[in-house]
Design a protein around this motif. Structure first.
Motif, mmCIF file in Angstrom:
data_model
loop_
_atom_site.group_PDB
_atom_site.id
_atom_site.type_symbol
_atom_site.label_atom_id
_atom_site.label_comp_id
_atom_site.label_asym_id
_atom_site.label_seq_id
_atom_site.Cartn_x
_atom_site.Cartn_y
_atom_site.Cartn_z
ATOM 1 N N VAL A 37 -9.104 -47.530 23.547
ATOM 2 C CA VAL A 37 -9.736 -48.767 24.007
ATOM 3 C C VAL A 37 -10.065 -48.620 25.486
ATOM 4 O O VAL A 37 -9.225 -48.135 26.266
ATOM 5 C CB VAL A 37 -8.787 -49.982 23.817
ATOM 6 C CG1 VAL A 37 -9.517 -51.277 24.113
ATOM 7 C CG2 VAL A 37 -8.215 -50.023 22.418
ATOM 8 N N HIS A 38 -11.258 -49.038 25.869
ATOM 9 C CA HIS A 38 -11.618 -49.001 27.290
ATOM 10 C C HIS A 38 -10.805 -50.045 28.043
ATOM 11 O O HIS A 38 -10.744 -51.204 27.627
ATOM 12 C CB HIS A 38 -13.114 -49.273 27.453
ATOM 13 C CG HIS A 38 -13.528 -49.453 28.883
ATOM 14 N ND1 HIS A 38 -13.467 -48.420 29.798
ATOM 15 C CD2 HIS A 38 -13.973 -50.534 29.565
ATOM 16 C CE1 HIS A 38 -13.865 -48.861 30.979
ATOM 17 N NE2 HIS A 38 -14.179 -50.146 30.868
ATOM 18 N N LEU A 77 -11.627 -57.959 21.150
ATOM 19 C CA LEU A 77 -10.197 -57.895 21.432
ATOM 20 C C LEU A 77 -9.505 -56.836 20.576
ATOM 21 O O LEU A 77 -9.936 -56.553 19.451
ATOM 22 C CB LEU A 77 -9.558 -59.252 21.134
ATOM 23 C CG LEU A 77 -9.962 -60.419 22.037
ATOM 24 C CD1 LEU A 77 -9.546 -61.739 21.395
ATOM 25 C CD2 LEU A 77 -9.336 -60.248 23.408
HETATM 26 O O1 PNS Z 1 -3.262 -47.270 28.104
HETATM 27 P P1 PNS Z 1 -3.548 -48.624 28.718
HETATM 28 O O2 PNS Z 1 -4.704 -48.548 29.682
HETATM 29 O O3 PNS Z 1 -2.332 -49.230 29.335
HETATM 30 O O4 PNS Z 1 -3.979 -49.580 27.496
HETATM 31 C C1 PNS Z 1 -4.247 -50.954 27.716
HETATM 32 C C2 PNS Z 1 -5.093 -51.517 26.574
HETATM 33 C C3 PNS Z 1 -6.421 -50.774 26.506
HETATM 34 C C4 PNS Z 1 -4.351 -51.346 25.261
HETATM 35 C C5 PNS Z 1 -5.340 -53.027 26.867
HETATM 36 O O5 PNS Z 1 -6.053 -53.136 28.067
HETATM 37 C C6 PNS Z 1 -6.090 -53.752 25.747
HETATM 38 O O6 PNS Z 1 -5.500 -54.093 24.756
HETATM 39 N N1 PNS Z 1 -7.410 -53.956 25.927
HETATM 40 C C7 PNS Z 1 -8.258 -54.567 24.901
HETATM 41 C C8 PNS Z 1 -8.744 -55.947 25.322
HETATM 42 C C9 PNS Z 1 -7.809 -57.043 24.838
HETATM 43 O O7 PNS Z 1 -7.581 -57.223 23.660
HETATM 44 N N2 PNS Z 1 -7.248 -57.810 25.822
HETATM 45 C C10 PNS Z 1 -6.394 -58.959 25.560
HETATM 46 C C11 PNS Z 1 -4.972 -58.634 25.168
HETATM 47 S S1 PNS Z 1 -4.035 -57.815 26.374
#
Ligand code: PNS
Length: 160
Positions: A37-38, A77
């Motif tokens: 995920v970005h 999401l």
């Molecule tokens: O390896 P990371 O960068 O700590 O991963 C973080 C990640 C990508 C899993 C997190 O930023 C994410 O879940 N992004 C997707 C967007 C989202 O759903 N955000 C709301 C819930 S946190």
């Protein structure tokens, strides 16, 4: 009914600590989706497709392919992906209290959004100091990252 878990992250690049957690999740759940995920809060080194390819090579290298599916998500999401594939659990690796502080708000928000629970797994303590950001820094300055990453990642970073 099969229990599906999602292991999400930036994986930029995947480390031996990530592979350790993915392997542990694969022993607990019927199906594990490793999801690239970005993260808009981070400056990326590798394109998403490259990260997916390196994870696929790394799980294969570790002999873990049976119930593991590697893909990416960029259209909403994280919990939307979970709903789409019928996953009720998100798995995250916890190296220290710093990770607990970082992960806890995301876990609560994901539960509030869609009822998806987060399970924290502890990697082997030998990986506690390993992070993708450290690997990116060492690699960018010409250092040896092979103790911290799967062979496919070390080979890829060394040719770049
Ligand atoms: O390896 P990371 O960068 O700590 O991963 C973080 C990640 C990508 C899993 C997190 O930023 C994410 O879940 N992004 C997707 C967007 C989202 O759903 N955000 C709301 C819930 S946190």
């Amino acid at each position: 009914m099969s229990r599906i878990a999602v292991v999400p992250g930036s994986f930029d690049p995947v480390t031996l600590g990530h592979i350790d957690v993915i392997g542990r999740a694969a022993k607990i759940f019927d199906e594990v989706h490793v999801l690239v995920v970005h993260n808009p809060d981070k400056t990326a080194l590798l394109p998403i497709a490259q990260r997916v390819s390196l994870i696929q090579q790394a799980v294969s290298e570790a002999g873990l392919t049976d119930n593991i599916h590697v893909t990416s998500w960029s259209v909403g999401l994280l919990v939307d992906y979970c709903t789409e594939v019928g996953a009720s659990v998100i798995v995250k690796g916890i190296r220290s209290q710093v990770d607990v502080a970082y992960e806890t708000p995301m876990a609560i928000v994901n539960r509030n959004l869609a009822g998806v629970e987060t399970v924290f797994l502890l990697p082997d303590p030998g990986h506690a100091h390993v992070s993708s950001s450290l690997v990116r820094q060492v690699a960018s300055l010409g250092g040896d990252v092979s103790p911290y990453v799967p062979k496919a990642v070390a080979a890829f970073l060394q040719q770049g």
